[in-house]
Design an enzyme around this catalytic site. Structure first.
Site, PDB file in Angstrom:
ATOM      1  CB  SER A 148      -9.095  34.900  -2.819  1.00 30.77           C
ATOM      2  OG  SER A 148      -9.281  35.082  -4.203  1.00 30.77           O
TER       3      SER A 148
ATOM      4  CE  LYS B 262     -12.135  38.004  -4.636  1.00 34.90           C
ATOM      5  NZ  LYS B 262     -11.096  37.405  -3.763  1.00 34.90           N
TER       6      LYS B 262
END
Length: 275
Positions: free
Chosen positions: A60, A101
């Site tokens: 991701s 993230k």
């Protein structure tokens, strides 16, 4: 008159000066090893106090961080996190495991995507050169969100397949995460040795960016300590080899021609005569 004998001293064959030099060298060697150990071990302790290692399990955050890569995250307070930071956090509504993230908006910001294919924060389009080249991997279209105070809006760099704030927009907090959930700010990828993360300069127009932690200083202390330990430890064997070489040279010189010299005895010239 008896003959006079002289003996030449071969330079470097020994003597008080050589002994003093050897003692000084041994002292400096011990100092180098001691200082090197302090730096080497101190660097590891310093790093352990300030940083935590994490392994990123998914793609991701590709291409910034690929699956299976190991990162070092500086232990920071959630209040110190700024736009553009890559953070490690844990949120019970997202997952029971730490997640990695990128913070794209903080409390009070409005964020949406995508205007001209770019993320928009507070009406400004953000240049993000760290995103994948594939336009499909950049897509994460979502309506404008106002981030509540004390919370963060986070996206993966590989946005088409990232389970991030866009996957939680229907939550009570509109996909945002509390600052208190942050466990660390990622400074570098250390396995493989990709080095420090690139500076997220596209967010600079919105406010100051975070300053990287002291990871370079930690690595310099560890590397410098290792060099000093190896250099100090190598002194003994090298000094012995040098001494042996000087001894062999001295032995060769004393056995060669002209190493000793003398004047032969001579007697006065006598004569006798009679008439």
């Amino acid at each position: 008159m008896s003959g006079q004998s002289t003996t030449r001293t071969v330079p470097g064959s020994g003597g008080p000066g050589t002994a003093r030099t050897g003692r000084t060298g041994q002292v400096l060697s011990n100092v180098a090893v001691g200082l090197g150990l302090v730096l080497f071990l101190g660097g590891f302790v310093w790093g352990a106090l300030l940083y935590r290692p994490y392994t990123v399990p998914t793609t991701s955050m590709a291409p910034t961080i690929d699956a299976g890569e190991r990162v070092l995250a500086e232990r920071v307070d959630g209040d110190d996190v700024r736009r553009g930071d890559v953070v490690v956090f844990r949120d019970a509504t997202w997952s029971n495991a730490p997640m990695v993230k990128r913070v794209v908006a903080v409390g009070g910001d409005t964020v949406s995507c995508c205007e001209d294919g770019k993320l928009t924060v507070n009406g400004k389009e953000i240049d993000e050169p760290y995103l994948p080249d594939d336009p499909m991997a950049r897509s994460a279209v979502f309506p404008e969100v106002t981030v509540p105070k004390g919370r963060l809006f986070l996206l993966g760099d590989e946005r088409s397949g990232s389970v991030d704030s866009t996957a939680h927009l229907t939550d009570a907090a509109s996909g945002t995460v509390s600052r208190d959930a942050v466990q660390g700010r990622v400074d570098a990828v250390v396995w493989p040795m990709d080095g420090m993360l690139p500076k997220p300069a596209g967010f600079q127009a919105l406010g100051p960016l975070s300053t990287p932690g002291p990871l370079s200083g930690v690595l310099a202390a560890v590397a410098g300590g290792a060099v000093l330990v190896l250099a100090g430890a190598a002194y003994g064997p090298l000094a012995k080899r040098a001494a042996a070489s000087r001894a062999r040279s001295a032995a060769g010189n004393t056995g060669g021609p002209g190493s000793t010299g003398g004047t032969g005895s001579s007697g006065g010239q006598g004569s006798s005569g009679g008439r």
